[in-house]
Structure formats: C-alpha cells, structure tokens
Write a protein that holds these residues in place. Structure first.
Motif, PDB file in Angstrom:
ATOM      1  N   ALA A  49       0.829  -1.202   0.000  1.00  0.00           N
ATOM      2  CA  ALA A  49       0.000   0.000   0.000  1.00  0.00           C
ATOM      3  C   ALA A  49       0.867   1.256   0.000  1.00  0.00           C
ATOM      4  CB  ALA A  49      -0.915  -0.007   1.222  1.00  0.00           C
ATOM      5  N   PRO A  50       0.304   2.387  -0.417  1.00  0.00           N
ATOM      6  CA  PRO A  50       1.041   3.652  -0.344  1.00  0.00           C
ATOM      7  C   PRO A  50       1.503   3.926   1.093  1.00  0.00           C
ATOM      8  CG  PRO A  50      -0.968   3.916  -1.623  1.00  0.00           C
ATOM      9  CD  PRO A  50      -1.039   2.557  -1.007  1.00  0.00           C
ATOM     10  N   GLY A  51       2.719   4.393   1.205  1.00  0.00           N
ATOM     11  CA  GLY A  51       3.262   4.712   2.515  1.00  0.00           C
ATOM     12  C   GLY A  51       3.905   3.550   3.236  1.00  0.00           C
ATOM     13  N   ALA A  52       3.782   2.343   2.707  1.00  0.00           N
ATOM     14  CA  ALA A  52       4.468   1.199   3.313  1.00  0.00           C
ATOM     15  C   ALA A  52       5.969   1.322   3.070  1.00  0.00           C
ATOM     16  CB  ALA A  52       3.938  -0.104   2.747  1.00  0.00           C
ATOM     17  N   VAL A  53       6.756   0.810   4.003  1.00  0.00           N
ATOM     18  CA  VAL A  53       8.213   0.966   3.951  1.00  0.00           C
ATOM     19  C   VAL A  53       8.864  -0.411   3.870  1.00  0.00           C
ATOM     20  CG1 VAL A  53      10.248   1.848   5.146  1.00  0.00           C
ATOM     21  CG2 VAL A  53       8.071   3.089   5.297  1.00  0.00           C
ATOM     22  N   LEU A  54       9.779  -0.569   2.906  1.00  0.00           N
ATOM     23  CA  LEU A  54      10.527  -1.813   2.733  1.00  0.00           C
ATOM     24  C   LEU A  54      11.995  -1.531   3.018  1.00  0.00           C
ATOM     25  CD1 LEU A  54       8.957  -3.013  -0.659  1.00  0.00           C
ATOM     26  CD2 LEU A  54       8.110  -3.403   1.673  1.00  0.00           C
ATOM     27  N   ARG A  55      12.549  -2.208   4.032  1.00  0.00           N
ATOM     28  CA  ARG A  55      13.939  -1.976   4.414  1.00  0.00           C
ATOM     29  C   ARG A  55      14.750  -3.248   4.154  1.00  0.00           C
ATOM     30  NH1 ARG A  55      11.267   0.046   9.324  1.00  0.00           N
ATOM     31  NH2 ARG A  55      11.110   2.332   9.225  1.00  0.00           N
ATOM     32  N   PRO A  56      15.739  -3.192   3.278  1.00  0.00           N
ATOM     33  CA  PRO A  56      16.529  -4.389   2.958  1.00  0.00           C
ATOM     34  C   PRO A  56      17.491  -4.750   4.088  1.00  0.00           C
ATOM     35  CG  PRO A  56      17.417  -2.462   1.836  1.00  0.00           C
ATOM     36  CD  PRO A  56      16.156  -2.007   2.517  1.00  0.00           C
ATOM     37  N   PRO A  57      17.877  -6.042   4.134  1.00  0.00           N
ATOM     38  CA  PRO A  57      17.389  -7.138   3.298  1.00  0.00           C
ATOM     39  C   PRO A  57      16.012  -7.608   3.764  1.00  0.00           C
ATOM     40  CG  PRO A  57      18.996  -7.976   4.847  1.00  0.00           C
ATOM     41  CD  PRO A  57      18.970  -6.487   5.033  1.00  0.00           C
ATOM     42  N   LEU A  58      15.201  -8.021   2.778  1.00  0.00           N
ATOM     43  CA  LEU A  58      13.808  -8.352   3.060  1.00  0.00           C
ATOM     44  C   LEU A  58      13.307  -9.344   2.024  1.00  0.00           C
ATOM     45  CD1 LEU A  58      11.029  -7.744   4.470  1.00  0.00           C
ATOM     46  CD2 LEU A  58      10.782  -5.858   2.836  1.00  0.00           C
ATOM     47  N   ALA A  73       2.645   0.420   6.965  1.00  0.00           N
ATOM     48  CA  ALA A  73       3.356  -0.721   7.543  1.00  0.00           C
ATOM     49  C   ALA A  73       4.818  -0.688   7.115  1.00  0.00           C
ATOM     50  CB  ALA A  73       2.703  -2.028   7.116  1.00  0.00           C
ATOM     51  N   ALA A  74       5.689  -1.248   7.956  1.00  0.00           N
ATOM     52  CA  ALA A  74       7.121  -1.277   7.659  1.00  0.00           C
ATOM     53  C   ALA A  74       7.658  -2.678   7.900  1.00  0.00           C
ATOM     54  CB  ALA A  74       7.871  -0.266   8.526  1.00  0.00           C
ATOM     55  N   ALA A  75       8.480  -3.158   6.972  1.00  0.00           N
ATOM     56  CA  ALA A  75       9.075  -4.490   7.090  1.00  0.00           C
ATOM     57  C   ALA A  75      10.564  -4.405   6.814  1.00  0.00           C
ATOM     58  CB  ALA A  75       8.413  -5.457   6.117  1.00  0.00           C
ATOM     59  N   GLY A  76      11.362  -5.088   7.653  1.00  0.00           N
ATOM     60  CA  GLY A  76      12.798  -5.117   7.493  1.00  0.00           C
ATOM     61  C   GLY A  76      13.473  -4.120   8.416  1.00  0.00           C
ATOM     62  N   PRO A  77      14.799  -4.228   8.495  1.00  0.00           N
ATOM     63  CA  PRO A  77      15.666  -5.125   7.731  1.00  0.00           C
ATOM     64  C   PRO A  77      15.709  -6.540   8.318  1.00  0.00           C
ATOM     65  CG  PRO A  77      16.985  -3.785   9.202  1.00  0.00           C
ATOM     66  CD  PRO A  77      15.569  -3.312   9.358  1.00  0.00           C
ATOM     67  N   ALA A  78      16.436  -7.423   7.588  1.00  0.00           N
ATOM     68  CA  ALA A  78      16.679  -8.804   8.025  1.00  0.00           C
ATOM     69  C   ALA A  78      15.388  -9.498   8.406  1.00  0.00           C
ATOM     70  CB  ALA A  78      17.672  -8.825   9.180  1.00  0.00           C
ATOM     71  N   ALA A  96      -2.126  -1.746   9.031  1.00  0.00           N
ATOM     72  CA  ALA A  96      -1.708  -0.351   8.911  1.00  0.00           C
ATOM     73  C   ALA A  96      -0.826   0.054  10.085  1.00  0.00           C
ATOM     74  CB  ALA A  96      -2.937   0.548   8.845  1.00  0.00           C
ATOM     75  N   GLY A  97       0.336   0.601   9.768  1.00  0.00           N
ATOM     76  CA  GLY A  97       1.242   1.083  10.795  1.00  0.00           C
ATOM     77  C   GLY A  97       2.003   0.015  11.547  1.00  0.00           C
ATOM     78  N   ALA A  98       1.831  -1.247  11.191  1.00  0.00           N
ATOM     79  CA  ALA A  98       2.579  -2.320  11.858  1.00  0.00           C
ATOM     80  C   ALA A  98       4.052  -2.250  11.459  1.00  0.00           C
ATOM     81  CB  ALA A  98       2.001  -3.678  11.494  1.00  0.00           C
ATOM     82  N   SER A  99       4.921  -2.772  12.335  1.00  0.00           N
ATOM     83  CA  SER A  99       6.354  -2.771  12.068  1.00  0.00           C
ATOM     84  C   SER A  99       6.931  -4.142  12.404  1.00  0.00           C
ATOM     85  CB  SER A  99       7.050  -1.697  12.910  1.00  0.00           C
ATOM     86  OG  SER A  99       8.457  -1.773  12.757  1.00  0.00           O
TER      87      SER A  99
END
Length: 322
Positions: free
Chosen positions: A200-209, A221-226, A237-240
C-alpha cells in the motif's frame, strides 16, 4: 508433504514414509527405503547447504565404500556435533558423537548429517527397531572393520537444529553466503518478492527483506531489515516487523510491533501488541490486543492470549486447556 506434494511440478517423483513409532535416524531410513537395489544418498532435514554431491558419490565409488559420511572442516568448538578422524586414504578410524569436553576433541572434521549408503549397509539396520546412525550404525561399522569412509567437503553447510541457528541461517542467506539462491525476483536492491504481493502507499521496505507470495503490507506498515514475510501474511496499517521471520498466513494487527521474533504459520496478532527480544510463536496462536511478549517468550501452537497480556521470559507449552 503439503509443500512438495508428489514433486511432479518440480520434475521429481516423491514418496513419503510415515513412522508409527520413533525408529531413530538410521531406523527411519531403513523403514523408508523399499528398494534395496542401489546406493542411496541420505540428507538430514534440518540443514542448509551448498555441496557438490557428484564429487562425494565419485569418491564413494572409487573407494569401494559401504558407507561414506560427508565431513566438513570446523574451526569453532564442535560442541553438539559428531567428529571423525580419518587415515590417509579417507577411511574412518574413530568417531564420536557430541564431545563432552575439550579432552574429547580429537578432530575438527564434523559430521554433516549427509551419508551415502550401499544396499548392504541398510541390511545392517534391523527393521522396525530404533537404530541411530551415530550411536549404533557407525560403531558397528568400526567394530566390524567394514569399509566406512569420510569425504571432506569444502562446501557451505549450516545446521538448523536450534532457533538461534535457524535465525543465523537466514542472515547467511541474506548476506549471499554459501551460494544459496533466493527463489524470487528483486523489486528493489536486496528486497526479494514472490508473485501477487500488495504494498500500500506509505508502506516501507527496508533491505534485506523477503516477501512471500500474496503477502500484503497495508498503509504505513514497515518491514525489514533482516526480515522474512511468509506467503499470505498481512501486516496491518502502521505495523512494524524488524529482524523477524514470519511463516505463512499470519495476521499482524494495526500498529503492532515485532522485533527479533519468530512466528510459525497462521498466527493472529491483534492491534497495538509488542513482541520482541526473541519471542517465538508456534502455529495457530492468537495474541489479543494491547499485549506485550518479550525476552524469549515461547508459545506452543493453538494458545489464545487475552488482551493486555504481559509475558516475559516464560514458555507456554503443551496443548491449551479447553
């Protein structure tokens, strides 16, 4: 069995053997092998490796071995591992499972849990009886002076037998070690994704993922790193989720935080929860809203924790009541 099925879609023919009672590492192989007409390759299931089996099989045939154990040079203390000493020809002279102390370490060659066995070796394993490779078959081979060899490989190998080793193996794969390929395309540098993901818009992807098929990150929502997000898992929404490994079909609620967590399949973590510092959930658990689990909490499958639960450093084992 659910994952591989009959193997047809992978160009394989896979059959399964189920134990009605524990038969040990060797006894289970004897139970599974119906045709004793040719040599077999035995690979323990809790391993991650990149090893040239062809060279090992050629060595086995060239030596006329009855059993060949694949060995790996190990530079740390081999606690919890089997060790072997070889003669100049590669024949196993001595074997010990799990040294008890420094005085027991006579070799830095460890047992990888990968073996090549001739049909005659299988006949040494009594049917329908608990029988172990390391504690039963290998001593028998040595006592009878049968052709028992060790092939030393330099390939990548990692044991996955503990939660910490399981985590470390993911880190190694993300780091590109051992030639283990991630079976997905890169949608951004060091962000791998399978098909039909939703971001979704505003979601964050942090490598590595790694994002499994049909996984979903809702707004903010945000996922990563590792981090590994399993197939069908949804981050609200807003989960990390940070430095965590999530299996398939998990549901992570709005503004819930996971850090250094490990989740099996089909867990439901409701909104405003915090799971951190080594929390492990078995499958099909439910953690209700505003709960906190921290410091190596381990929860066996099917447990339901009510809202505002606080747990620290405990294990909820066995089947839940009711």
């Amino acid at each position: 069995m659910d994952y591989f099925g009959d193997g047809v879609d992978r160009g394989l023919q896979i059959s399964y053997a189920l134990e009605e009672k524990p038969l040990g590492t060797a006894g289970s192989v004897r139970h599974a092998v119906l045709d004793l007409g040719e040599a077999i390759l035995v690979v323990s299931g809790d391993l991650l490796f990149s090893i040239d089996f062809g060279s090992a099989i050629n060595f086995h045939r060239r030596k006329g071995a009855l059993v060949t154990m694949l060995l790996l040079p190990y530079h740390a203390e081999p606690w919890g591992l089997g060790i072997a000493a070889l003669d100049r020809d590669g024949r196993v002279l001595r074997y010990l499972e799990k040294p008890a102390g420094p005085q027991d370490i006579f070799s830095r060659l460890i047992n990888t849990g990968i073996y090549i066995l001739e049909p005659e070796a299988l006949t040494l394993i009594p049917p329908s009886t608990f029988f172990d490779f390391s504690r039963d078959l290998f001593p028998l081979l040595l006592n009878k002076a049968l052709p028992f060899f060790g092939y030393v490989t330099e390939g990548y190998w990692s044991d996955l037998g503990t939660l910490e080793l399981y985590r470390q193996a993911h880190e190694q794969v993300f780091a590109g070690n051992g030639g283990v390929l991630i079976p997905a395309g890169e949608i951004a540098p060091r962000v791998w994704a399978e098909e039909e993901i939703k971001i979704a818009p505003g979601a964050v992807l942090r490598p590595p993922l790694f994002l499994g098929a049909r996984s979903c990150l809702e707004e903010g929502a945000a996922a990563g790193p590792a981090t590994v997000i399993g197939a069908g898992t949804v981050l609200g929404a807003g989960a990390s989720v940070v430095r965590s490994i999530l299996g398939q079909d998990n549901r992570i609620g709005e503004k819930t935080v996971l850090a250094d967590a490990l989740l099996a399949d089909a867990n439901i973590i409701e909104k405003h929860c915090c799971l951190q510092e080594g929390v492990v959930l078995g499958g099909y658990c439910q953690v209700s809203a505003h709960s906190t689990l921290r410091r190596n909490v381990k929860v066996w499958p099917h447990h339901h924790l009510p809202s505002h639960t606080f747990l620290e450093g405990v294990t909820l084992a066995g089947e839940p009541e009711g």
